[in-house]
Design an enzyme around this catalytic site. Sequence first.
Site, PDB file in Angstrom:
ATOM      1  CG  ASP A  99      -2.165  -0.819   1.184  1.00  0.00           C
ATOM      2  OD1 ASP A  99      -2.035  -1.942   0.511  1.00  0.00           O
ATOM      3  OD2 ASP A  99      -2.873  -0.815   1.703  1.00  0.00           O
ATOM      4  CE  LYS A 163      -5.137   2.241   2.594  1.00  0.00           C
ATOM      5  NZ  LYS A 163      -3.818   1.423   3.352  1.00  0.00           N
ATOM      6  CE  LYS A 192      -6.866  -1.131   2.770  1.00  0.00           C
ATOM      7  NZ  LYS A 192      -5.387  -1.384   3.059  1.00  0.00           N
TER       8      LYS A 192
END
Length: 231
Positions: A99, A163, A192
């Site tokens: 991430d 995300k 996400k």
Amino acid sequence: MTKTYRGYTLEQVAKTIDHSILKPDFSYADVQAGAELALKFNTASYCIRPMDVAMAAKLLSGSTVNVCTVIGFPHGSTTTATKAFETQDAIANGANEIDMVLNVSALLSGDYDYVEKDIKAVVQVAHEKGASVKVIFETCYLNDEQIIKACQLSENAGADYVKTSTGFGSEGATSHNVALMKKTVGDRLKVKSSGGVRTLDQLLDYMDLGVTRSGCSATAQVLEEFIAKAQ
């Protein structure tokens, strides 16, 4: 008969969660407890600080819980070379999900070439080793046009997910931003939600909007609430 709540099973909800232990004051004991919780509920991944990857990989060995870590966290302002090295080191230590924080400053400055190359450098390192990449936007700093642009740059760079947030900005995920990101990337990338995802219904609202992952530190409370409500 399998119990459900709002049309979802416990397994479906758990496999949407990246159980997150990212605060700077967490101890080794906290990291171990987090791994045990991720294993108990069989979450999608366990998202930890880079320093904790090797420990988490050992604790989760043999399970279906992925090892996720954060790169350029939480500001996204480290250099591209640093992010690429962080990614390589994390994967060597056992991470299989990355991430990374997008360079927000470069995006706000309109330096889109830099942003795309920054993401691509991480993607290339990760994909060579079979790891997936989620690009964190920190949407609290962005307007709709900039969120759309961040989605497009992430897709151009070959990322797997977009995300919303680190969870350390002034605001986390919102239904508006999640819906906008999903509309922009369609089914080409996954979405996400992260930052402030603390209740079951909130998490399910994001699932209804099309997210396949949610970063959550309140995993136990969310899933225990599911168990209590499922019929």
